[in-house]
Write a protein that holds these residues in place. Sequence first.
Motif, PDB file in Angstrom:
ATOM      1  N   ASP A 106     -75.701  32.942  53.987  1.00 35.26           N
ATOM      2  CA  ASP A 106     -76.038  31.661  53.372  1.00 35.26           C
ATOM      3  C   ASP A 106     -77.508  31.624  52.941  1.00 35.26           C
ATOM      4  O   ASP A 106     -77.846  31.105  51.876  1.00 35.26           O
ATOM      5  N   LYS A 107     -78.386  32.197  53.753  1.00 28.52           N
ATOM      6  CA  LYS A 107     -79.787  32.280  53.357  1.00 28.52           C
ATOM      7  C   LYS A 107     -79.952  33.170  52.132  1.00 28.52           C
ATOM      8  O   LYS A 107     -80.717  32.860  51.211  1.00 28.52           O
ATOM      9  N   GLN A 116     -82.919  26.940  47.387  1.00 25.44           N
ATOM     10  CA  GLN A 116     -83.334  26.693  48.771  1.00 25.44           C
ATOM     11  C   GLN A 116     -84.201  25.457  48.936  1.00 25.44           C
ATOM     12  O   GLN A 116     -84.147  24.789  49.980  1.00 25.44           O
ATOM     13  N   SER A 121     -84.329  21.674  54.980  1.00 27.62           N
ATOM     14  CA  SER A 121     -84.149  22.287  56.292  1.00 27.62           C
ATOM     15  C   SER A 121     -85.037  23.521  56.393  1.00 27.62           C
ATOM     16  O   SER A 121     -85.098  24.334  55.464  1.00 27.62           O
ATOM     17  N   ASP A 122     -85.720  23.673  57.526  1.00 28.58           N
ATOM     18  CA  ASP A 122     -86.558  24.847  57.733  1.00 28.58           C
ATOM     19  C   ASP A 122     -85.740  26.131  57.805  1.00 28.58           C
ATOM     20  O   ASP A 122     -86.278  27.221  57.661  1.00 28.58           O
ATOM     21  N   TYR A 123     -84.448  25.999  58.033  1.00 27.63           N
ATOM     22  CA  TYR A 123     -83.577  27.169  58.101  1.00 27.63           C
ATOM     23  C   TYR A 123     -83.527  27.880  56.750  1.00 27.63           C
ATOM     24  O   TYR A 123     -83.451  29.103  56.679  1.00 27.63           O
ATOM     25  N   TYR A 124     -83.575  27.109  55.673  1.00 24.99           N
ATOM     26  CA  TYR A 124     -83.516  27.683  54.323  1.00 24.99           C
ATOM     27  C   TYR A 124     -84.891  27.752  53.676  1.00 24.99           C
ATOM     28  O   TYR A 124     -85.213  28.721  52.985  1.00 24.99           O
ATOM     29  N   SER A 127     -87.342  30.904  53.652  1.00 28.51           N
ATOM     30  CA  SER A 127     -86.624  32.049  54.221  1.00 28.51           C
ATOM     31  C   SER A 127     -86.660  33.240  53.272  1.00 28.51           C
ATOM     32  O   SER A 127     -86.807  33.087  52.059  1.00 28.51           O
ATOM     33  N   ASN A 185     -90.513  20.811  54.071  1.00 28.29           N
ATOM     34  CA  ASN A 185     -89.273  21.176  53.384  1.00 28.29           C
ATOM     35  C   ASN A 185     -88.729  20.083  52.468  1.00 28.29           C
ATOM     36  O   ASN A 185     -87.770  20.311  51.741  1.00 28.29           O
TER      37      ASN A 185
END
Length: 357
Positions: A106-107, A116, A121-124, A127, A185
């Motif tokens: 997903d990233k 992104q 979200s810091d997840y994306y 990244s 973000n």
Amino acid sequence: MQTSKSVKRINSLQGLRFFFCILIIVNHIVGSSVNFEFGGECGVSFFFILSGFILSYVYGSSIENDSFSTRRLFTHQLSKFLPLHVTLLLLMTLAYYHADHYVPWDKFFTNLFLVQSWIPSDYYFLSINGVTWFLCDILFFYLCFHGMYNVAMKSGRGRLTAIVVVVLCVYVVIMVLTPEENINNFLYANPIIRLADCFFGIILCRFYKSETGRKIAGRINGKSSIFIDAVSLALLALLVGMCFAYYGFLPHRLTAASFFWPYMLFIVFWYVSVDDRTDSVFVRIVKCPFAVGMGNVSMEVYISQSCTILYLNTILDHFGIYRGHLLFVFIVEMIAVNFVGWVAHQAFSRLRIFKRY
């Protein structure tokens, strides 16, 4: 559609691209060892405002004569960096794989398709090749440019003033309500939020092209070289002062973007006004062949910097140089990032996947 080849080139702005890109690079090189987020946020604000100004300056006449095409602009600009973007993404993924840090699918795909920064979200966000969130925003600016240009250029003064007030009020509300954990973000990176930077750059171009703007620019250009250098030095001092205020007094939600708007608008107008001066030290510096040349490849330098730093640090660490030699590493990385960006421009500039545009 009219292109940059048919309008006067503003070399001072190209040189400024290099200097503000350096601020961003310094921020990314020093990382957590030295807190210099000022360089990144300051530089991004400059580039976003400049994008609105330059797009209007270059393509304004084609919009006026109905020969402008958003699709052509989008595909033309996308073709400049897409091959390099994909190459860097694969190199970064390979590097993480070699270090046993596997990149989730997903990233990978949110980065590949440059979406992104739409996800708060810091997840994306940030990244893989994290700096490419900038490209995500820029592409959105291209899609919205025609509509924003019409609003900024064709509205009467009263209506445009009302629009600006509404934009500022909405931004302030969003800025205040944004949770602390979402400032980077969302407030800093979301394409819709950062559209304000581009819009103000378009308005600046309207002012510059207006009779009043031309008169002011002419008066500035007619000043003595001593005056021009004094103001330019004051602008540099103000930038340093902003850096101290940034860390000492101001909340992050303000410095994420809006803190820099007045300064960036003024500095762009200032250097456009004095662009043809040859007797000013500061103008000669920003227009020197090296600065202009590196400004021309600032996009490649920007998007390749993280990959260059990652691979170079791995090599230096392998030879035991990375730790304990911070100044040496900093100098080597600065040179390497700019050199790789220049090489990338030479290698990828002719790889246009949308050649018909």
